[in-house]
Design an enzyme around this catalytic site. Structure first.
Site, PDB file in Angstrom:
ATOM      1  N   GLU A 236       7.080   1.503   7.881  1.00 19.23           N
ATOM      2  CA  GLU A 236       5.847   0.953   7.303  1.00 19.23           C
ATOM      3  C   GLU A 236       5.969   1.180   5.803  1.00 19.23           C
ATOM      4  O   GLU A 236       5.926   2.324   5.345  1.00 19.23           O
ATOM      5  CB  GLU A 236       4.632   1.692   7.859  1.00 19.23           C
ATOM      6  CG  GLU A 236       4.477   1.626   9.351  1.00 19.23           C
ATOM      7  CD  GLU A 236       4.018   0.253   9.814  1.00 19.23           C
ATOM      8  OE1 GLU A 236       3.894   0.053  11.021  1.00 19.23           O
ATOM      9  OE2 GLU A 236       3.789  -0.628   8.957  1.00 19.23           O
TER      10      GLU A 236
ATOM     11  N   LYS B  92       7.913  15.683   8.942  1.00 20.22           N
ATOM     12  CA  LYS B  92       7.965  16.141   7.554  1.00 20.22           C
ATOM     13  C   LYS B  92       6.915  15.389   6.757  1.00 20.22           C
ATOM     14  O   LYS B  92       7.082  14.218   6.416  1.00 20.22           O
ATOM     15  CB  LYS B  92       9.354  15.886   6.947  1.00 20.22           C
ATOM     16  CG  LYS B  92       9.667  16.835   5.824  1.00 20.22           C
ATOM     17  CD  LYS B  92       9.679  16.400   4.421  1.00 20.22           C
ATOM     18  CE  LYS B  92       9.553  15.077   3.924  1.00 20.22           C
ATOM     19  NZ  LYS B  92       8.536  15.096   2.778  1.00 20.22           N
TER      20      LYS B  92
ATOM     21  N   CYS C  20      -1.879   1.261   1.354  1.00 22.18           N
ATOM     22  CA  CYS C  20      -0.825   0.240   1.352  1.00 22.18           C
ATOM     23  C   CYS C  20      -1.386  -1.158   1.562  1.00 22.18           C
ATOM     24  O   CYS C  20      -0.736  -2.144   1.287  1.00 22.18           O
ATOM     25  CB  CYS C  20       0.176   0.547   2.446  1.00 22.18           C
ATOM     26  SG  CYS C  20      -0.611   0.550   4.071  1.00 22.18           S
TER      27      CYS C  20
HETATM   28  N1  LIG Z   1       2.987   0.138   5.258  1.00 16.47           N
HETATM   29  C1  LIG Z   1       2.237   1.203   5.468  1.00 16.47           C
HETATM   30  O1  LIG Z   1       1.620   1.378   6.541  1.00 16.47           O
HETATM   31  C2  LIG Z   1       2.115   2.247   4.388  1.00 16.47           C
HETATM   32  C3  LIG Z   1       1.156   3.239   4.552  1.00 16.47           C
HETATM   33  C4  LIG Z   1       1.020   4.205   3.551  1.00 16.47           C
HETATM   34  C5  LIG Z   1       1.816   4.185   2.406  1.00 16.47           C
HETATM   35  N2  LIG Z   1       2.752   3.221   2.295  1.00 16.47           N
HETATM   36  C6  LIG Z   1       3.577   3.173   1.100  1.00 16.47           C
HETATM   37  O2  LIG Z   1       3.993   4.512   0.734  1.00 16.47           O
HETATM   38  C7  LIG Z   1       4.121   4.604  -0.687  1.00 16.47           C
HETATM   39  C8  LIG Z   1       3.341   5.793  -1.197  1.00 16.47           C
HETATM   40  O3  LIG Z   1       3.731   6.936  -0.457  1.00 16.47           O
HETATM   41  P1  LIG Z   1       4.801   7.956  -1.041  1.00 16.47           P
HETATM   42  O4  LIG Z   1       4.753   7.977  -2.537  1.00 16.47           O
HETATM   43  O5  LIG Z   1       4.658   9.260  -0.310  1.00 16.47           O
HETATM   44  O6  LIG Z   1       6.176   7.271  -0.608  1.00 16.47           O
HETATM   45  P2  LIG Z   1       7.636   7.905  -0.756  1.00 16.47           P
HETATM   46  O7  LIG Z   1       8.546   6.902  -0.205  1.00 16.47           O
HETATM   47  O8  LIG Z   1       7.868   8.441  -2.114  1.00 16.47           O
HETATM   48  O9  LIG Z   1       7.605   9.197   0.224  1.00 16.47           O
HETATM   49  C9  LIG Z   1       7.192   9.065   1.558  1.00 16.47           C
HETATM   50  C10 LIG Z   1       7.791  10.215   2.358  1.00 16.47           C
HETATM   51  O10 LIG Z   1       9.209  10.056   2.366  1.00 16.47           O
HETATM   52  C11 LIG Z   1       9.846  11.250   1.964  1.00 16.47           C
HETATM   53  N3  LIG Z   1      11.115  10.863   1.344  1.00 16.47           N
HETATM   54  C12 LIG Z   1      11.317  10.437   0.082  1.00 16.47           C
HETATM   55  N4  LIG Z   1      12.625  10.145  -0.120  1.00 16.47           N
HETATM   56  C13 LIG Z   1      13.265  10.399   1.069  1.00 16.47           C
HETATM   57  C14 LIG Z   1      14.621  10.322   1.519  1.00 16.47           C
HETATM   58  N5  LIG Z   1      15.601   9.910   0.715  1.00 16.47           N
HETATM   59  N6  LIG Z   1      14.906  10.680   2.798  1.00 16.47           N
HETATM   60  C15 LIG Z   1      13.931  11.106   3.630  1.00 16.47           C
HETATM   61  N7  LIG Z   1      12.623  11.205   3.265  1.00 16.47           N
HETATM   62  C16 LIG Z   1      12.303  10.851   1.994  1.00 16.47           C
HETATM   63  C17 LIG Z   1       8.846  11.906   1.047  1.00 16.47           C
HETATM   64  O11 LIG Z   1       9.095  13.286   0.924  1.00 16.47           O
HETATM   65  C18 LIG Z   1       7.539  11.599   1.765  1.00 16.47           C
HETATM   66  O12 LIG Z   1       7.329  12.523   2.810  1.00 16.47           O
HETATM   67  C19 LIG Z   1       3.572   3.294  -1.238  1.00 16.47           C
HETATM   68  O13 LIG Z   1       4.643   2.423  -1.527  1.00 16.47           O
HETATM   69  C20 LIG Z   1       2.768   2.713  -0.078  1.00 16.47           C
HETATM   70  O14 LIG Z   1       2.697   1.300  -0.112  1.00 16.47           O
HETATM   71  C21 LIG Z   1       2.914   2.223   3.253  1.00 16.47           C
HETATM   72  O1  LIG Z   2      -1.878   3.087   3.367  1.00 18.34           O
HETATM   73  C1  LIG Z   2      -1.643   2.458   4.388  1.00 18.34           C
HETATM   74  C2  LIG Z   2      -2.489   2.489   5.525  1.00 18.34           C
HETATM   75  C3  LIG Z   2      -2.020   2.369   6.772  1.00 18.34           C
HETATM   76  C4  LIG Z   2      -2.962   2.397   7.831  1.00 18.34           C
HETATM   77  C5  LIG Z   2      -2.620   2.489   9.143  1.00 18.34           C
HETATM   78  O2  LIG Z   2      -1.351   2.639   9.528  1.00 18.34           O
HETATM   79  C6  LIG Z   2      -3.629   2.454  10.199  1.00 18.34           C
HETATM   80  O3  LIG Z   2      -4.831   2.229   9.901  1.00 18.34           O
HETATM   81  O4  LIG Z   2      -3.233   2.666  11.379  1.00 18.34           O
END
Ligand SMILES: NC(=O)c1ccc[n+]([C@@H]2O[C@H](COP(=O)([O-])OP(=O)(O)OC[C@H]3O[C@@H](n4cnc5c(N)ncnc54)[C@H](O)[C@@H]3O)[C@@H](O)[C@H]2O)c1
Ligand SMILES: O=C/C=C/C=C(\O)C(=O)O
Length: 492
Positions: free
Chosen positions: A260, A184, A294
């Site tokens: 993540e 998803k 992130c």
């Molecule tokens: N650590 C990493 O590798 C990494 C990488 C990319 C982004 N991020 C983090 O992601 C965030 C930004 O992405 P975002 O706004 O899409 O995050 P988000 O948590 O709002 O949504 C991420 C995904 O989760 C789904 N989702 C939301 N609530 C849910 C629930 N209750 N149950 C199941 N699925 C649910 C959303 O539809 C989306 O597909 C930032 O905090 C960023 O730091 C972390």
């Molecule tokens: O926004 C977060 C980025 C994550 C990056 C990776 O998971 C990667 O480079 O494999």
């Protein structure tokens, strides 16, 4: 132009059991460049998600569940070939959804989509498992060896900031390890995932091996997926608070999870660093992808002797950043993902001034005088002068902004970097090798880069500590997460 002559907007559909199906409800895909309605997306209800999970379960009982590692590796290479063959379409899909610079979509997002499949095809084929020659009371000994088997059906939930990269970072190892997948993608970035479903179909994977459902999170497709009893494991990338919500949703079924999550990453620049390299590196780690990575540095600590000079250099380069259309020559930054996210980032721009920040650069919204003024653009921004406990220094903003603070000593820098609920990444700039080896292990984070940022070897463990994640993915860490492991002891 009259709407009757407007080209029909694409309908992005689910992909279940080898076929694209439209859902009942749809929602709009809005361009972050100019606010235009560019597509309609099917929203999966509980029945649609159930059909996807059942298709995956059936695939595990059918041909896909009986594939060999070599057959799966070959399938992953065919998927990579398929993305390569449609490279420009994937670039266009990523750019349409996110407004990112075309050159970034080419060199990072789509390139890594291909690399993720090829890497895990090769890793899975060559991966070893454990074998121990064990002693026994009778002196004849025993052999202990492990085998990896598929987990079963893996639910994959991905974010919007690096849509194809992060989705394929999970799909590739999950398929390589013999699982069936229900993915998803984020509601904000459905296009490249839908194109990927076409490529996976054309790569000849059996129906149900890969399934894609669109929708939102809580009360929508995301929650229906995580709570489905047919899901054996959930791998999620997104906000920390969403991770906590998902953890609660899967707790009763004790599903395996890999998270993540968010970050409030630091960059630390010592006075002995290569100054120009550090400035260039912190510019990258602050403003890449409009700060929507992130791993970006929203906290920058600079040793006192070079603090003023470093701030001045960052100010000059930040004010020179080209913010514009994705396809513009030499564009550095596009818009944020959505008007909603822009409102969140701008709320922190206002909060920073209330918290007493000095706005060194940016702090508002660019004015273009054209359709982009209807987009989700913000100015790249630098602050100084905030206390360490300011919300703008402790909370993840996820935009093109950083706060720069001076420090007096190495120990002070380490203490302040670690004073965070997050622990994902850190970028450390120094010319002193001993200092690098001394400081890096002290950083409470999953990833520390020294004199670089976001240089990736896909065989290495990737993940965060504290509120930044659970578990590691990458290399054999992915193979271990996406497998059930059995230890077998043979008495000799
Ligand atoms: N650590 C990493 O590798 C990494 C990488 C990319 C982004 N991020 C983090 O992601 C965030 C930004 O992405 P975002 O706004 O899409 O995050 P988000 O948590 O709002 O949504 C991420 C995904 O989760 C789904 N989702 C939301 N609530 C849910 C629930 N209750 N149950 C199941 N699925 C649910 C959303 O539809 C989306 O597909 C930032 O905090 C960023 O730091 C972390
Ligand atoms: O926004 C977060 C980025 C994550 C990056 C990776 O998971 C990667 O480079 O494999």
């Amino acid at each position: 132009m009259s709407t009757s002559s407007a080209p029909p907007r694409p309908q992005l559909r689910h992909f279940i059991n080898g076929e694209f199906i439209a859902g009942g409800k749809t929602f709009r895909n809005i361009s972050p460049v100019n606010g235009e309605h560019i597509a309609d997306i099917a929203e999966a209800d509980a029945a649609t998600v159930d059909a996807a999970v059942k298709a995956a379960q059936s695939a595990m009982r059918g041909p896909w569940g009986r594939t060999t590692m070599s057959e799966r590796a070959a399938a992953l290479h065919r998927i990579a070939d398929g993305i390569q063959a449609r490279f420009d379409e994937f670039v266009a899909a990523e750019v349409a959804d996110t407004g990112r610079p075309v050159h970034q979509a080419r060199t990072l997002d789509v390139a890594r989509g291909i690399a993720n499949f090829r890497t895990f095809a090769d890793l899975a084929r060559s991966a070893n498992t454990d074998l121990f020659q064990s002693e026994s009371a009778d002196g004849l000994g025993a052999l202990n060896y492990t085998v990896r088997k598929p987990l079963g059906v893996v639910g994959i939930i991905s974010p919007w900031n690096l849509p194809l990269l992060l989705l394929t970072w999970k799909i590739a190892p999950a398929l390589a390890c013999g699982n069936a997948v229900v993915a998803k993608p984020s509601e904000e970035s459905p296009s490249s995932a839908t194109l990927l479903a076409e490529v996976i179909r054309d790569a000849g994977l059996p129906p149900g091996a890969f399934n894609l459902v669109h929708g939102f999170g809580g009360g929508s497709a995301g929650e229906f997926l995580t709570r489905h009893p047919g899901i054996d494991a959930v791998t999620f990338t997104g906000e920390s608070r969403t991770g906590a919500t998902i953890m609660k949703a899967v707790a009763d079924d004790m599903k395996e999870v890999s998270f993540e999550l968010g970050g409030k990453n630091a960059a630390v620049v010592f006075a002995d660093a290569d100054f120009d390299a550090a400035v260039a590196g912190v510019m990258r780690s602050s403003f890449t992808n409009s700060g929507q990575v992130c791993l970006c540095s929203e906290r920058v600590y600079v040793e006192r002797p070079i603090f003023e000079r470093f701030v001045a250099a960052m100010k000059e380069k930040t004010q020179a950043l080209k913010v514009g259309y994705p396809a513009e020559d030499n564009v550095d930054m596009g818009p944020l993902i959505s008007h909603g996210h822009r409102d969140k980032v701008l709320s922190y721009y206002r909060l920073a001034e209330q918290e007493g920040a000095t706005v060194v650069a940016g702090g508002g919204v660019p004015h273009f005088g054209d359709e982009r003024d209807r987009g989700a653009y913000v100015q790249p921004t630098i602050w100084t002068g905030l206390p360490d406990d300011a919300r703008c220094v402790t909370e993840e903003i996820f935009g093109p902004v950083c706060h720069i603070a001076p420090f007096e000593s190495e120990d002070e820098a380490v203490r302040r970097i670690n004073d965070s609920q997050y622990g994902l990444a850190c970028a450390l700039w120094t010319s002193d090798l001993k200092r690098a080896h001394r400081v890096a292990p002290q950083i409470e984070a999953g990833l520390v880069w020294v004199n670089t940022w976001y240089l990736r070897d896909l065989r290495t463990p990737f993940g965060g500590v504290k509120q930044s994640g659970l578990g590691r993915e990458g290399g054999r860490y992915s193979l271990d997460f996406y497998s059930e492991i059995t230890n077998i002891c043979i008495k000799l």
